[in-house]
Design a protein around this motif. Structure first.
Motif, PDB file in Angstrom:
ATOM      1  N   GLU A   1      -4.678  -2.077  -6.521  1.00 15.59           N
ATOM      2  CA  GLU A   1      -5.764  -1.703  -7.214  1.00 15.59           C
ATOM      3  C   GLU A   1      -6.903  -1.278  -6.146  1.00 15.59           C
ATOM      4  N   VAL A   2      -7.324  -2.054  -5.087  1.00 13.78           N
ATOM      5  CA  VAL A   2      -8.291  -1.386  -4.202  1.00 13.78           C
ATOM      6  C   VAL A   2      -7.871  -0.143  -3.481  1.00 13.78           C
ATOM      7  N   ALA A   3      -6.396  -0.089  -2.971  1.00 10.47           N
ATOM      8  CA  ALA A   3      -6.229   1.174  -2.658  1.00 10.47           C
ATOM      9  C   ALA A   3      -6.254   2.429  -3.611  1.00 10.47           C
ATOM     10  N   ALA A   4      -6.017   1.974  -4.983  1.00  9.70           N
ATOM     11  CA  ALA A   4      -6.027   3.398  -6.008  1.00  9.70           C
ATOM     12  C   ALA A   4      -7.463   3.527  -5.938  1.00  9.70           C
ATOM     13  N   THR A   5      -8.455   2.881  -5.606  1.00  7.14           N
ATOM     14  CA  THR A   5      -9.988   3.488  -5.863  1.00  7.14           C
ATOM     15  C   THR A   5     -10.369   4.769  -4.677  1.00  7.14           C
ATOM     16  N   GLY A   6      -9.336   5.023  -3.815  1.00  6.88           N
ATOM     17  CA  GLY A   6      -9.566   6.118  -2.772  1.00  6.88           C
ATOM     18  C   GLY A   6     -10.132   5.699  -1.339  1.00  6.88           C
ATOM     19  N   VAL A   7     -10.315   4.402  -1.275  1.00  5.44           N
ATOM     20  CA  VAL A   7     -10.681   3.918   0.071  1.00  5.44           C
ATOM     21  C   VAL A   7      -9.719   4.465   1.241  1.00  5.44           C
ATOM     22  N   ASP A   8      -9.755   4.613   2.454  1.00  6.30           N
ATOM     23  CA  ASP A   8      -8.855   4.913   3.452  1.00  6.30           C
ATOM     24  C   ASP A   8      -8.426   3.552   4.068  1.00  6.30           C
ATOM     25  N   TYR A   9      -9.077   2.618   4.213  1.00  5.90           N
ATOM     26  CA  TYR A   9      -8.580   1.367   4.526  1.00  5.90           C
ATOM     27  C   TYR A   9      -8.694   0.066   3.897  1.00  5.90           C
ATOM     28  N   LEU A  10      -7.898  -0.863   4.242  1.00 10.60           N
ATOM     29  CA  LEU A  10      -8.262  -2.237   3.783  1.00 10.60           C
ATOM     30  C   LEU A  10      -8.229  -3.097   4.892  1.00 10.60           C
ATOM     31  N   SER A  11      -9.377  -3.856   5.432  1.00 15.03           N
ATOM     32  CA  SER A  11      -9.247  -4.411   6.275  1.00 15.03           C
ATOM     33  C   SER A  11      -9.117  -6.017   5.885  1.00 15.03           C
ATOM     34  N   VAL A  12      -8.123  -6.776   6.717  1.00 12.76           N
ATOM     35  CA  VAL A  12      -7.752  -8.146   6.316  1.00 12.76           C
ATOM     36  C   VAL A  12      -7.496  -8.959   7.384  1.00 12.76           C
ATOM     37  N   GLY A  13      -8.560  -9.893   7.528  1.00 16.10           N
ATOM     38  CA  GLY A  13      -8.545 -10.607   8.789  1.00 16.10           C
ATOM     39  C   GLY A  13      -7.372 -11.516   8.695  1.00 16.10           C
ATOM     40  N   ALA A  14      -6.953 -12.078   7.421  1.00 14.67           N
ATOM     41  CA  ALA A  14      -5.972 -12.864   7.562  1.00 14.67           C
ATOM     42  C   ALA A  14      -4.662 -12.506   8.166  1.00 14.67           C
ATOM     43  N   LEU A  15      -4.408 -11.248   8.404  1.00 18.56           N
ATOM     44  CA  LEU A  15      -3.168 -10.578   9.315  1.00 18.56           C
ATOM     45  C   LEU A  15      -3.016 -11.586  10.600  1.00 18.56           C
TER      46      LEU A  15
ATOM     47  N   LEU B   1       0.868  -0.990   0.010  1.00 13.17           N
ATOM     48  CA  LEU B   1       0.094  -0.034   0.138  1.00 13.17           C
ATOM     49  C   LEU B   1       0.891   1.412  -0.011  1.00 13.17           C
ATOM     50  N   ALA B   2       2.197   1.227  -0.035  1.00  9.95           N
ATOM     51  CA  ALA B   2       3.031   2.222   0.038  1.00  9.95           C
ATOM     52  C   ALA B   2       2.875   3.140  -1.275  1.00  9.95           C
ATOM     53  N   GLY B   3       2.719   4.406  -0.768  1.00  9.58           N
ATOM     54  CA  GLY B   3       2.678   5.457  -1.716  1.00  9.58           C
ATOM     55  C   GLY B   3       1.093   5.890  -2.208  1.00  9.58           C
ATOM     56  N   THR B   4       0.193   4.995  -1.415  1.00 10.45           N
ATOM     57  CA  THR B   4      -1.270   5.530  -1.482  1.00 10.45           C
ATOM     58  C   THR B   4      -1.721   5.995  -0.097  1.00 10.45           C
ATOM     59  N   LYS B   5      -2.757   6.404   0.124  1.00 11.26           N
ATOM     60  CA  LYS B   5      -3.441   6.905   1.216  1.00 11.26           C
ATOM     61  C   LYS B   5      -3.706   5.711   2.277  1.00 11.26           C
ATOM     62  N   ALA B   6      -4.073   4.659   1.630  1.00 13.28           N
ATOM     63  CA  ALA B   6      -4.740   3.456   2.413  1.00 13.28           C
ATOM     64  C   ALA B   6      -3.799   2.930   3.142  1.00 13.28           C
ATOM     65  N   MET B   7      -4.413   2.529   4.377  1.00 12.25           N
ATOM     66  CA  MET B   7      -3.763   1.580   5.516  1.00 12.25           C
ATOM     67  C   MET B   7      -4.411   0.291   5.765  1.00 12.25           C
ATOM     68  N   VAL B   8      -3.674  -0.675   6.234  1.00 10.28           N
ATOM     69  CA  VAL B   8      -4.161  -1.881   6.483  1.00 10.28           C
ATOM     70  C   VAL B   8      -4.627  -2.027   7.672  1.00 10.28           C
ATOM     71  N   LEU B   9      -5.795  -2.638   7.911  1.00  7.53           N
ATOM     72  CA  LEU B   9      -6.429  -2.773   9.191  1.00  7.53           C
ATOM     73  C   LEU B   9      -6.604  -4.223   9.545  1.00  7.53           C
ATOM     74  N   ASP B  10      -6.618  -4.655  10.825  1.00  2.60           N
ATOM     75  CA  ASP B  10      -6.794  -5.815  11.524  1.00  2.60           C
ATOM     76  C   ASP B  10      -8.230  -5.946  11.680  1.00  2.60           C
ATOM     77  N   THR B  11      -8.628  -7.338  12.299  1.00  2.00           N
ATOM     78  CA  THR B  11      -9.982  -7.481  12.565  1.00  2.00           C
ATOM     79  C   THR B  11      -9.986  -8.140  13.954  1.00  2.00           C
ATOM     80  N   ARG B  12     -11.338  -8.570  14.384  1.00  2.00           N
ATOM     81  CA  ARG B  12     -11.438  -9.556  15.516  1.00  2.00           C
ATOM     82  C   ARG B  12     -11.182 -11.034  15.240  1.00  2.00           C
ATOM     83  N   LYS B  13     -10.593 -11.327  14.178  1.00  2.00           N
ATOM     84  CA  LYS B  13     -10.231 -12.679  13.860  1.00  2.00           C
ATOM     85  C   LYS B  13      -8.923 -13.199  14.413  1.00  2.00           C
ATOM     86  N   THR B  14      -8.979 -13.053  15.864  1.00  2.00           N
ATOM     87  CA  THR B  14      -7.760 -13.448  16.576  1.00  2.00           C
ATOM     88  C   THR B  14      -7.804 -14.709  17.030  1.00  2.00           C
ATOM     89  N   THR B  15      -6.588 -15.153  17.733  1.00  2.00           N
ATOM     90  CA  THR B  15      -6.626 -16.349  18.537  1.00  2.00           C
ATOM     91  C   THR B  15      -7.034 -16.024  19.957  1.00  2.00           C
TER      92      THR B  15
END
Length: 298
Positions: free
Chosen positions: A268-282, A141-155
């Motif tokens: 591609e998703v970051a380029a749409t202009g969203v602020d965050y990408l939420s990734v449970g897989a983290l 995501l470097a170079g875009t405004k978007a940041m990667v977010l975690d979720t509650r899908k934790t151990t």
């Protein structure tokens, strides 16, 4: 636990008392009701003292060194030993490390070192794996405004540690649990009679709590914003639909793309202009970073 380790945990945003409970439970799980490492007791004299290195066996991003230090420092307390282990951290959380790098050294009774080994490595390897995976997303995501977010899908039981590992890897935390932010999802909308009604009910019941609303269409997104929502989850939308929502909502709300995202489509998703990408897989699918404990040969 040493004062230095407690300070490092607090600096990382971790509660030392909670870490103590996690570590103690993990050690007891390994030691059983007799609090005993039968192999080490049988093979190593009680008086033997050694130094060991915590070593990366793969390239990645390290996270959890203060937690591993807590394991080595607490093992004597849990087993009832009178001696303690001294820990010296060589690397720092959030650093990129390479195969063969020494991350920390530990000195103390050899029995204690080997008794603590697996618990310390389990936590450190798990947290470093999460940080390494997160860094791959942050780099994408470097170079875009978007940041990667975690979720509650934790151990279960490890949420605070895994969310810290996300931060160490360059990611951003979403809500910690059900208590610190409201998230109106499809089932809530269905039960309440619509997105606007659900939002109004949450805002009326908990006026100070942040409210996030999951939407599936442009119409729902606009409805949610007009009802007062300022954070939208754009669920399972393709790039074209994401751009439509961004255009319709503008800067009236923060926008999070969520659902089935992969590194291959991150840019591609970051380029749409969203602020965050939420990734449970983290947190639910990160491979561990291979880390070992090597006793130094005399």
């Amino acid at each position: 636990m040493s004062e230095e380790t407690e300070w490092l945990l607090r600096a990382a945003g971790l509660d030392p008392d909670r870490v103590r409970r996690v570590v103690t439970d993990a050690l007891v799980e390994d030691l059983g009701p007799a609090f005993l490492d039968v192999t080490s007791v049988a093979t190593i004299p009680d008086s033997q003292v050694d130094t060991a290195d915590v070593v990366a066996r793969a390239d990645g991003v390290v996270a959890g060194l203060p937690v591993a230090a807590a394991v080595f420092e607490l093992v004597g307390e849990v087993t009832g030993a009178s001696s303690t282990v001294v820990v010296s951290l060589v690397a720092h959380d959030g650093e990129r490390v390479a195969h063969g790098d020494v991350l920390a050294t530990v000195t103390g009774p050899t029995r204690l070192l080997l008794t603590a080994e697996r618990t310390a490595l389990n936590l450190l390897s798990r947290m470093s794996g999460v940080a390494t995976h997160t860094r791959a997303w942050a780099d994408a995501l470097a170079g875009t405004k978007a940041m990667v977010l975690d979720t509650r899908k934790t151990t279960p039981g490890l949420r605070a540690l895994e969310k810290y590992a996300v931060r160490a890897g360059g990611g951003t935390n979403k809500r910690m649990g059900l208590h610190d932010a409201a998230m109106v999802k499809d089932n809530h909308k269905l039960a309440a009679g619509g997105v606007a009604a659900a939002f109004r009910r949450v805002r009326a019941a908990f006026p100070e709590v942040p409210v996030q609303v999951e939407v599936d269409t442009v119409v729902e997104a606009v409805e949610a914003v007009e009802a007062g929502a300022d954070f939208l989850l754009l669920d399972n939308m393709g790039a074209e639909l994401l751009r439509e929502v961004v255009g319709a909502v503008g800067d009236r709300a923060e926008l999070e793309a969520t659902g089935g995202l992969t590194l291959a489509v991150a840019a591609e998703v970051a380029a749409t202009g969203v602020d965050y990408l939420s990734v449970g897989a983290l947190t639910h699918s990160s491979a561990i970073l291979d880390i070992a404990l090597d006793l130094r040969a005399e």
